[in-house]
Design a protein around this motif. Structure first.
Motif, PDB file in Angstrom:
ATOM      1  N   ASN A  34      -6.430   9.845  -5.511  1.00 20.38           N
ATOM      2  CA  ASN A  34      -5.495   8.779  -5.088  1.00 20.38           C
ATOM      3  C   ASN A  34      -6.269   7.650  -4.445  1.00 20.38           C
ATOM      4  OD1 ASN A  34      -3.496   8.727  -1.983  1.00 20.38           O
ATOM      5  ND2 ASN A  34      -3.072   7.538  -3.911  1.00 20.38           N
ATOM      6  N   PRO A  35      -6.838   6.737  -5.192  1.00 17.71           N
ATOM      7  CA  PRO A  35      -7.326   5.555  -4.723  1.00 17.71           C
ATOM      8  C   PRO A  35      -6.892   4.756  -3.750  1.00 17.71           C
ATOM      9  CG  PRO A  35      -6.880   5.182  -6.854  1.00 17.71           C
ATOM     10  CD  PRO A  35      -6.591   6.490  -6.662  1.00 17.71           C
ATOM     11  N   GLU A  36      -7.691   4.158  -2.526  1.00 21.08           N
ATOM     12  CA  GLU A  36      -7.078   3.208  -1.588  1.00 21.08           C
ATOM     13  C   GLU A  36      -7.297   1.863  -2.120  1.00 21.08           C
ATOM     14  OE1 GLU A  36      -9.053   1.239   0.232  1.00 21.08           O
ATOM     15  OE2 GLU A  36     -11.027   1.695  -0.380  1.00 21.08           O
ATOM     16  N   PHE A  37      -6.275   0.997  -1.409  1.00 27.04           N
ATOM     17  CA  PHE A  37      -6.274  -0.398  -1.815  1.00 27.04           C
ATOM     18  C   PHE A  37      -6.186  -1.131  -0.589  1.00 27.04           C
ATOM     19  CE2 PHE A  37      -4.698   1.973  -5.509  1.00 27.04           C
ATOM     20  CZ  PHE A  37      -5.391   1.512  -6.544  1.00 27.04           C
ATOM     21  N   LEU A  38      -7.106  -0.803   0.448  1.00 27.70           N
ATOM     22  CA  LEU A  38      -7.041  -1.555   1.498  1.00 27.70           C
ATOM     23  C   LEU A  38      -7.667  -2.993   1.638  1.00 27.70           C
ATOM     24  CD1 LEU A  38      -7.350   1.346   4.253  1.00 27.70           C
ATOM     25  CD2 LEU A  38      -5.485   0.729   2.895  1.00 27.70           C
ATOM     26  N   ARG A  39      -6.937  -3.692   2.551  1.00 25.47           N
ATOM     27  CA  ARG A  39      -7.619  -5.268   2.554  1.00 25.47           C
ATOM     28  C   ARG A  39      -7.821  -5.113   4.137  1.00 25.47           C
ATOM     29  NH1 ARG A  39      -3.054  -9.170   1.525  1.00 25.47           N
ATOM     30  NH2 ARG A  39      -1.878  -7.296   2.540  1.00 25.47           N
TER      31      ARG A  39
ATOM     32  N   GLY B  99      -8.297  -6.253   7.731  1.00 25.58           N
ATOM     33  CA  GLY B  99      -7.464  -7.342   8.409  1.00 25.58           C
ATOM     34  C   GLY B  99      -5.771  -6.978   8.281  1.00 25.58           C
ATOM     35  N   PHE B 100      -5.679  -6.215   6.979  1.00 23.40           N
ATOM     36  CA  PHE B 100      -4.175  -5.786   6.792  1.00 23.40           C
ATOM     37  C   PHE B 100      -4.307  -4.257   6.353  1.00 23.40           C
ATOM     38  CE2 PHE B 100      -4.943 -10.243   5.448  1.00 23.40           C
ATOM     39  CZ  PHE B 100      -4.080 -10.936   6.007  1.00 23.40           C
ATOM     40  N   ALA B 101      -5.253  -3.478   6.970  1.00 23.21           N
ATOM     41  CA  ALA B 101      -5.098  -2.059   6.589  1.00 23.21           C
ATOM     42  C   ALA B 101      -3.958  -1.349   6.925  1.00 23.21           C
ATOM     43  CB  ALA B 101      -6.289  -1.437   7.034  1.00 23.21           C
ATOM     44  N   VAL B 102      -3.416  -1.646   8.004  1.00 25.80           N
ATOM     45  CA  VAL B 102      -2.242  -0.824   8.554  1.00 25.80           C
ATOM     46  C   VAL B 102      -1.016  -1.074   7.529  1.00 25.80           C
ATOM     47  CG1 VAL B 102      -0.783  -0.314  10.248  1.00 25.80           C
ATOM     48  CG2 VAL B 102      -3.031  -0.366  10.763  1.00 25.80           C
ATOM     49  N   LYS B 103      -0.901  -2.233   7.150  1.00 25.83           N
ATOM     50  CA  LYS B 103       0.159  -2.770   6.287  1.00 25.83           C
ATOM     51  C   LYS B 103       0.059  -2.152   5.035  1.00 25.83           C
ATOM     52  CE  LYS B 103       2.382  -6.767   4.741  1.00 25.83           C
ATOM     53  NZ  LYS B 103       2.104  -6.461   3.022  1.00 25.83           N
ATOM     54  N   ASP B 104      -1.196  -2.166   4.643  1.00 25.14           N
ATOM     55  CA  ASP B 104      -1.407  -1.891   3.127  1.00 25.14           C
ATOM     56  C   ASP B 104      -1.154  -0.373   2.991  1.00 25.14           C
ATOM     57  OD1 ASP B 104      -1.848  -4.468   2.352  1.00 25.14           O
ATOM     58  OD2 ASP B 104      -4.041  -4.263   2.434  1.00 25.14           O
ATOM     59  N   THR B 105      -1.478   0.439   4.107  1.00 24.44           N
ATOM     60  CA  THR B 105      -1.358   1.910   3.933  1.00 24.44           C
ATOM     61  C   THR B 105       0.152   2.540   4.153  1.00 24.44           C
ATOM     62  OG1 THR B 105      -3.360   2.127   5.104  1.00 24.44           O
ATOM     63  CG2 THR B 105      -2.043   4.086   5.181  1.00 24.44           C
TER      64      THR B 105
END
Length: 431
Positions: free
Chosen positions: A143-148, A150-156
């Motif tokens: 299940n790959p992650e796609f975090l940016r 500065g926006f990691a919480v939103k992206d998760t």
């Protein structure tokens, strides 16, 4: 559930899973990091994460330990979130942390558990690890992650898609349960696929983004010799719906802990698989990206009369992007070090990355504020587009510098505004 590895990805994922209503235990071998996390302290800068972490540590929904055995017995689903850095002296990814994490957790998992790989890995890693997981009576999911950053919480918590590589129904059911609050509220697209495709999605996405960034930076090189303006060029071609404006901004290029090492690892893996010719273009992508850093040093030398020796250079920014303290493969920090090696007296300031900078480059001089960094400078280098720097006007900085020279490495400042205030303004790919 448990989260193995509490670095940038793991700490964010653990806090987000607690926010979704799960009981979570995070695991790491770094005792100092675990101690800080257990107090609700985030050991890196990420907007929104400190509040989320402290909230769920206080509630008891989230705790941390150094014992993988304890975590493996606690959870039914285990997310492996350890890093895959670039091997020293090579392009290939170092998967030793992934291998160690899987070896440890599979010694202790309960039969019927699900082990989920979230790390960015070379194609074929999941297939190699699957027998190890199945021998422990568990099922593997990728299940790959796609975090940016500065926006990691939103992206998760609000991802634009969830990719799930599975080999059985138990793993898919576990993912559906883990992410149920997201799926119920956001109508998030879910792509269910095989291991190989799931592994490739992350590196393919990063390679595409890196290619788009390097494309516009290649155009910036052309603009500099033709007299064209790359900002106007980018705006014009970005209005084509097939192209779009995102990641089409010329400047110092990309850095950080993902894009550079991921495209290099992708090239290395393609070579191992005998299809290296399919990704030879990524070598050019990497080369273009690195040339932008050298060009900024050359511009600094030009505005200083042909030599940086003895010049005072203010560097605004060290993180590879704003809203982050990550200086891994940072173009800004690379330029600062190169300028100093060319003989300049460098004074650097970044709103969040100072501690990381000092740890890596204690030889640089650091300022307590942007204006202090600019004091008596012969040239100012704007290298990370923090809003704080963009809010500083040309008159405010002009009052403290020695000479009004500014180089905009991110094409984020208004050249007409600065020139009207008497500044010699230069930027990458602009008139």
């Amino acid at each position: 559930m448990s989260v193995i590895g509490t670095g940038y990805l793991g700490a964010t994922h653990a806090a987000a899973m607690a926010e979704l209503g799960h009981e979570v235990v995070g695991v790491d071998v770094d005792e100092a990091k675990i101690e800080r996390l257990s107090k609700g302290e985030v050991p890196f800068f990420e907007p929104g994460l400190p509040e989320l972490l402290s909230k769920h540590v206080a509630s008891g929904a989230l705790r941390f330990t150094t014992s993988t055995a304890e975590a493996a017995q606690f959870g039914d689903i285990h997310f492996v979130c350890v890093g895959t850095p670039q091997r020293k002296g090579e392009f290939a990814a170092d998967v030793s942390f992934v291998d160690a994490a899987f070896a440890e957790v599979t010694q202790h998992v309960r039969p019927g558990s699900v082990v989920v790989g979230k790390s960015t890995v070379p194609s074929g890693t999941a297939a190699r690890l699957q027998p190890l997981v199945e021998a422990a009576g568990a099922e593997l999911v990728w299940n790959p992650e796609f975090l940016r950053e500065g926006f990691a919480v939103k992206d998760t918590l609000h991802p634009d898609r969830v990719v799930v590589g599975v080999s059985g129904d138990i793993g898919l059911a576990a993912i559906n349960e883990a992410y149920a609050p997201i799926f119920e509220t956001d109508n998030t697209p879910v792509i269910v696929t095989d291991f190989a495709t799931a592994e490739l999605v992350k590196v393919a996405a990063n390679s595409f983004l890196a290619t788009k960034i390097s494309f516009i930076n290649a155009m910036a090189e052309i603009c500099e010799v033709t007299g064209a303006d790359v900002v106007q060029l980018s705006d014009a071609i970005g209005k084509d719906a097939r192209i779009g404006h995102r990641f089409l901004h010329a400047g110092l290029g990309f850095g950080g802990g993902c894009l550079p090492k991921d495209i290099r690892a992708f090239m290395a893996r393609a070579g191992e698989l005998g299809v290296d010719q399919a990704l030879t273009f990524l070598k050019s992508v990497d080369d273009i990206n690195m040339r932008r850093r050298a060009r900024m040093v050359d511009l600094a030398r030009e505005v200083c009369g042909g030599s940086l020796a003895g010049q005072r250079v203010a560097v605004l920014g060290a993180a590879f992007k704003p809203n982050s303290d990550d200086v891994r493969d940072s173009p800004a920090l690379d330029v600062a070090v190169s300028v100093q090696k060319a003989g300049a007296a460098v004074r650097l300031y970044d709103p969040e990355a100072m501690n990381n900078c000092r740890a890596l480059h204690p030889q640089l001089a650091y300022a307590d504020s942007a204006l202090e960094a600019c004091r008596d400078a012969d040239v100012v280098l704007h290298l990370t587009e923090w809003q704080e720097f963009r809010d500083l006007g040309p008159d405010e900085i002009g009052a403290v510098v020695k000479t009004k020279n500014i180089l905009d490495g991110r094409n984020a400042l208004d050249p007409e505004l600065w020139r009207a205030a008497g500044w010699h303004f230069r930027a990458l790919g602009r008139r």
